[in-house]
Structure formats: C-alpha cells, structure tokens
Design an enzyme around this catalytic site. Sequence first.
Site, short mmCIF file in Angstrom:
data_model
loop_
_atom_site.label_atom_id
_atom_site.label_comp_id
_atom_site.label_asym_id
_atom_site.label_seq_id
_atom_site.Cartn_x
_atom_site.Cartn_y
_atom_site.Cartn_z
N LYS A 130 0.87 -1.18 0.00
CA LYS A 130 0.00 0.00 0.00
C LYS A 130 0.90 1.22 0.00
O LYS A 130 2.03 1.17 0.52
CB LYS A 130 -0.87 0.03 1.26
N ASP A 170 -6.99 4.11 -4.55
CA ASP A 170 -7.64 3.93 -3.26
C ASP A 170 -8.32 5.28 -2.97
O ASP A 170 -8.55 6.04 -3.91
CB ASP A 170 -6.59 3.54 -2.18
N1 GLU Z 1 -7.21 -0.02 -2.99
C1 GLU Z 1 -7.94 -1.20 -3.34
C2 GLU Z 1 -7.98 -2.17 -2.17
O1 GLU Z 1 -8.05 -1.74 -1.04
C3 GLU Z 1 -7.48 -1.81 -4.67
C4 GLU Z 1 -6.04 -2.16 -4.75
C5 GLU Z 1 -5.59 -2.61 -6.16
O2 GLU Z 1 -6.41 -2.67 -7.06
O3 GLU Z 1 -4.40 -2.91 -6.26
O4 GLU Z 1 -7.98 -3.36 -2.32
#
Ligand code: GLU
Length: 451
Positions: A130, A170
């Site tokens: 992340k 996100d």
């Molecule tokens: N931010 C999204 C999550 O919490 C998607 C992450 C992504 O597609 O890599 O899963």
Amino acid sequence: MNEQARQYVEEFMSRLIARNPGEPEFHQAVREVAESLAPHIVASPVLLKMKILERIAEPERIVIFRVPWLNDRGEIEINRGYRVQMNSAIGPYKGGIRFHPSVNLSILKFLAFEQTFKNSLTTLPMGGAKGGSDFDPKGKSDNEVMKFCQSFMTELQRHIGQDTDVPAGDIGVGGREIGFLFGQYKRLRDEFSGTLTGKGRDWGGSPLRPEATGYGTCYFAEEMLATRGESLRGKRVCISGSGNVAQYACQKASQLGARVVTLSDSSGFIHDPEGIDAAKLDYVMELKNIYRGRIREYADRYPSATYHPGQRPWGIACDVAMPCATQNELNGDEAQTLVDNGCRCVVEGANMPSTPEAIRIFQQHRLLYAPGKAANAGGVATSGLEMTQNSMRLTWTPEEVDERLHAIMRNIHEVCVRYGTQEDGYVNYVAGANIGGFMKVANAMLAQGCV
Ligand code: GLU
C-alpha cells in the site's frame, strides 16, 4: 481460544507494539489476524519455529520520500510519500495508493497488512502493498493534482515495476490520478507496461475495474444472504461513502432489487427513503466525479431526501449495511443501533470500517458479517485481471471480466465458510478470511526459507 493461544497473542502483540509504537491502526489490524490464527499457530510447531506470523507482520520494505510541488500560486508545497511493500511471497507487491490528509505510516501499514491476506484470497498471484501521501486533493485544481502526481511518481518509479510492485487507486486516487501517475511513469521509464492498474479503457485498463469493488461487495452479500435463504431483492440498504466503492455498490445493489437509502461523505449523510435509483445515482456520479461536489447537494436536488450534517448513516433502519467510506467509521454504539433496528447483514466495501467492538456486537448477535478483506477483494481481483490482460496484450469483454469477478467472489465466500464455520454452524467470516488468506502465504514462506 485456549489459554496457550491467548498467551501467544498477548506476547506477540506486546512485542509488535513495542517495535511499532504509536501505530494504533496497524496494531488493530494485526491483533484481529493474530486472534484468528493463534489456535492454529500454537498447534503447529513448524509455523512457530519458522516465525511466520512475526515475519508477515514485518514489512519487507518501506520507502518514505519527500514530494515537493508548485501550487497554482507558484508557491512550494511539501508532502510526504510512502510505499509499504509488505509481502511478496506469492507474487509482486500489489495494492492501492491513498491520497488523504490522514495518511501516515500506521494507516498504510495496516492497509498493506490487510492487502496481503485479501490478495491471497483472490487466488491470483499478488503480494501485499500500500502507498500514498498526506496530500489532500480536496479543493485542488486539476493542474495542482497533476503537478503533485508527477512529483510523487518521479520518486516512486524507481521502486515499482510490472514484476516488482503494481500500484492502483484507493481513497483520493481514481481515474484522473492514475492517468497522471501513469503518464509520468511512462515518460520516465520509457515503457508502456502494466505497472499501474485502474488505467483507462483505451490505454491498458480492464473493463469493469471501476465497478469491481462495489459490484464484488454486492456479489459477496448475495452469497452470504443465500446461506440463510435470502437475497438482496427487496432489502433496505444503508451505504456510507459516496466515492467509487459506494457508487458501484449502490448501482449493483439496486440492479439486484435492493433499495439503497443512504450515502455519505465526511461532512454528513443523505437519507432518501424512496431509494437512490439509477437516475439519482447518475446525478451523484456527476456531482462527485466531475464537479467534485459534496453529498449535501443531493438533498437540494431531490426533495425526497434529507441531509444530516455531522452524522453517519448507521441510525437509519436497514436490513443490510455496507460501510464503504473508511477505517473505523462504525463503532460499537452504532453497531448496537444497527442490530436494534433489525439489520441482519453487514458487508464491508471499505477497509476495516468496523471497530473491534462493533465486530464483537455483530458476531454476538449472529449477524452475517463480512470483513473488507473478503468482501471488497473484487477491486484488487480485477486489478489482477488487468495485469493478466496487459501481459497477454489482449482485452476481455466486460461480460468475461464480470464472470471471472463473480467466480472469484463466490470462491472467497466458499473459503470463508470452509475455514470459518463454527461448531454451532455460525460462519465467522473474520476467522474464515484470515485463516484462508494466511494459508497460501504461509505455505509459500515455508517453501522459500528464511527470507
Ligand atoms: N485499494 C484497493 C484495495 O483496497 C485496490 C487495490 C488494487 O487494485 O491494487 O484493495
């Protein structure tokens, strides 16, 4: 949990807290997983000896960097950028980027930790990561957002790659930001690759990626309700948030015959007892995605709705609650109110929106309750499908992607039932998701030795 398991959790957590002081969200996410896994870990000499949980809770790498940029007045602004590369045992690091003033290391470590289990549950080969920044896109011009994204990517680009680490969106990072980030990445690296997901349809994006998190959450809700012979049809649904996840959860829930009666933002919520139908949702999408307005304006536009400033929607009676805003947005008191008002199913579109106290109340009252790492995995799963299409240099049809998304959500539900069904028949989806997500990562780590 037996005494040995309880003691294992307490000792593990006190070491973790001492090593990671002042990171409450990270402690919260790890404790939940440790509590689910402890009975299995204390019964497994190899997991204990190989310190799998200790290693999973230690990020493989964290990058923190300065992001300087020039605002529209020509002044220098400085933000902080991060990428937490948590675990690469089963695939390249994968996870979104969050732009929000609340972003700090605790929040990104909790999100990267959750992502590791979530990504494992999708069955696709993706590790956990992340990233983000304390940059606040609210009130910024397109030009300022572009300048910021370019500066952020100028540093981030050296740490990512299609086989290394694949960021996506996100909170605060949608199609516009992914466009700016991808443009700068391509320019600096001189390559057109699948290093970011959530790209536009005409330049490497997957059909249905914008819809996937919200749709997947509804598919998961349908699976949960089916275990009690029910479905979303005819249900009153409270949704929090009004961003990407909330919008498409609202769309799919309505398509499946539910009546969605609330949406919110950080300033308050709107209650529309007549339901937010397709035309009203079109308005919300235009308001939020194009004009970047506030949800309060919905109540000015539709007289059937009321606006409740400074409040969250959990006091509104509903059958199904879908928290789709942010972490810890639903506390114990609000959980009790939902239960008292007859809510039977809580399915999380956001990451860790329910506090530990709220989860305890849902489970005590035997609600169908699914944590985000299971219920909202459709987003990252479709990112995984975007990576596959990029590697093949082919694009599937929306129907094909939807079919695969649906199958992945059904499979995650099955895994939760397999690992989470208690002796009395109640499905503990938290335990199911944590154990199911852990198994694959743990086995890979055991196979790969002390790395
Ligand atoms: N931010 C999204 C999550 O919490 C998607 C992450 C992504 O597609 O890599 O899963």
